[in-house]
Design an enzyme around this catalytic site. Structure first.
Site, PDB file in Angstrom:
ATOM      1  N   SER A  99       0.830  -1.206   0.000  1.00 59.29           N
ATOM      2  CA  SER A  99       0.000   0.000   0.000  1.00 59.29           C
ATOM      3  C   SER A  99       0.863   1.256   0.000  1.00 59.29           C
ATOM      4  O   SER A  99       2.002   1.255   0.484  1.00 59.29           O
ATOM      5  CB  SER A  99      -0.905   0.029   1.229  1.00 59.29           C
ATOM      6  OG  SER A  99      -1.764  -1.088   1.243  1.00 59.29           O
TER       7      SER A  99
HETATM    8  N1  SAH Z   1      -1.075  -4.839   3.960  1.00 58.91           N
HETATM    9  C1  SAH Z   1      -0.270  -5.094   2.780  1.00 58.91           C
HETATM   10  C2  SAH Z   1      -0.897  -4.657   1.474  1.00 58.91           C
HETATM   11  C3  SAH Z   1      -2.116  -5.403   1.195  1.00 58.91           C
HETATM   12  S1  SAH Z   1      -2.593  -5.617  -0.482  1.00 58.91           S
HETATM   13  C4  SAH Z   1       1.103  -4.497   2.915  1.00 58.91           C
HETATM   14  O1  SAH Z   1       1.374  -3.798   3.887  1.00 58.91           O
HETATM   15  O2  SAH Z   1       1.938  -4.751   2.028  1.00 58.91           O
HETATM   16  C5  SAH Z   1      -3.967  -6.711  -0.132  1.00 58.91           C
HETATM   17  C6  SAH Z   1      -3.573  -8.136   0.236  1.00 58.91           C
HETATM   18  O3  SAH Z   1      -4.767  -8.807   0.611  1.00 58.91           O
HETATM   19  C7  SAH Z   1      -3.009  -8.921  -0.936  1.00 58.91           C
HETATM   20  O4  SAH Z   1      -1.768  -9.483  -0.565  1.00 58.91           O
HETATM   21  C8  SAH Z   1      -4.052 -10.009  -1.188  1.00 58.91           C
HETATM   22  O5  SAH Z   1      -3.508 -11.241  -1.631  1.00 58.91           O
HETATM   23  C9  SAH Z   1      -4.680 -10.147   0.189  1.00 58.91           C
HETATM   24  N2  SAH Z   1      -6.023 -10.731   0.233  1.00 58.91           N
HETATM   25  C10 SAH Z   1      -7.039 -10.587  -0.665  1.00 58.91           C
HETATM   26  N3  SAH Z   1      -8.130 -11.273  -0.254  1.00 58.91           N
HETATM   27  C11 SAH Z   1      -7.790 -11.873   0.934  1.00 58.91           C
HETATM   28  C12 SAH Z   1      -8.484 -12.732   1.858  1.00 58.91           C
HETATM   29  N4  SAH Z   1      -9.742 -13.132   1.650  1.00 58.91           N
HETATM   30  N5  SAH Z   1      -7.822 -13.155   2.950  1.00 58.91           N
HETATM   31  C13 SAH Z   1      -6.545 -12.756   3.192  1.00 58.91           C
HETATM   32  N6  SAH Z   1      -5.838 -11.957   2.360  1.00 58.91           N
HETATM   33  C14 SAH Z   1      -6.456 -11.522   1.241  1.00 58.91           C
END
Ligand code: SAH
Length: 216
Positions: A64
């Protein structure tokens, strides 16, 4: 990997940018000044680490934007010792910011490759003990509930019921809600009767919250 004076200087500038964009929680700014964000990006992208922009981290996912991390963390009102559940570990940058602030961090990722890569990286390169899980975040972690705080870092089409159940009374959930181009950043506070007080804090753009563990 090294954290040089140059990196530290770039980080100071980034923190100034966040202040100018109205991030004011000193605990958030301090944690983000301390954590070397360039460790979380592939080495060929080091110069991008301290721009206020999101960045690809492989498996079609992104780390992010620093402003978004700061804004969500500020909304979450984190303090030392709180039990925080994050959905969407990704690079674990956000999880490390929470850990640096003294939270006990549980974080769930659904993508197997990313989960494994991130877990290895955190164990080898970060001083925090994070509790990382490969699972569908929509289900939360019933075995470790209730949580003081729940942070969702992917675009949620609806508020996952299981996560409401796993939030303490008086606890806060921060969630980007919506399935269009942008999502509404909500802060939800669970009241004694189990209902949610809702505040909207602007529009953001996240990758989608999917279901089921994936190898994609
Ligand atoms: N917090 C992260 C950025 C998140 S991007 C950081 O600091 O880098 C969103 C993430 O959510 C992605 O890695 C994606 O694979 C994950 N994601 C999407 N759906 C999800 C679910 N149902 N359960 C867990 N993770 C999920």
């Amino acid at each position: 990997m090294q954290d040089t004076y140059r990196h530290k200087g770039l980080r100071k500038q980034l923190i100034e940018t966040l202040r100018q964009k109205n991030i004011s929680d000193e605990r958030v700014l301090h944690a983000m000044e301390k954590i070397p964000r360039h460790f979380f990006l592939d080495s060929s992208f080091l110069e991008f680490a301290y721009q206020d922009k999101p960045f690809p981290i492989g498996s079609g996912q992104t780390i992010s934007q620093p402003y978004t991390v700061a804004f969500q963390t500020e909304l979450l009102r984190v303090s030392k010792g709180l039990k925080v559940l994050e959905i969407g570990t990704g690079s674990a940058y956000q999880a490390c910011v929470l850990a640096e602030m003294g939270a006990k961090v549980f974080s769930i990722e659904r993508q197997r490759k990313l989960y494994l890569k991130t877990k290895t990286f955190v164990e080898q390169s970060m001083p925090y003990k994070l509790n990382l899980y490969l699972a569908d975040g929509n289900e939360g972690l019933p075995g470790y509930a209730p949580f003081d705080r729940i942070l969702i870092t992917a675009a949620a089409p609806e508020i996952p019921e299981a996560l409401i159940d796993q939030l303490k009374v008086g606890g806060i959930m921060v969630i980007p809600l919506g399935f269009g181009d942008t999502q509404s950043m909500l802060r939800l506070i669970k009241t004694a009767d189990g209902k949610l007080e809702r505040e909207a804090h602007g529009a953001f753009r996240f990758v989608p919250l999917l279901d089921k563990i994936g190898n994609d």
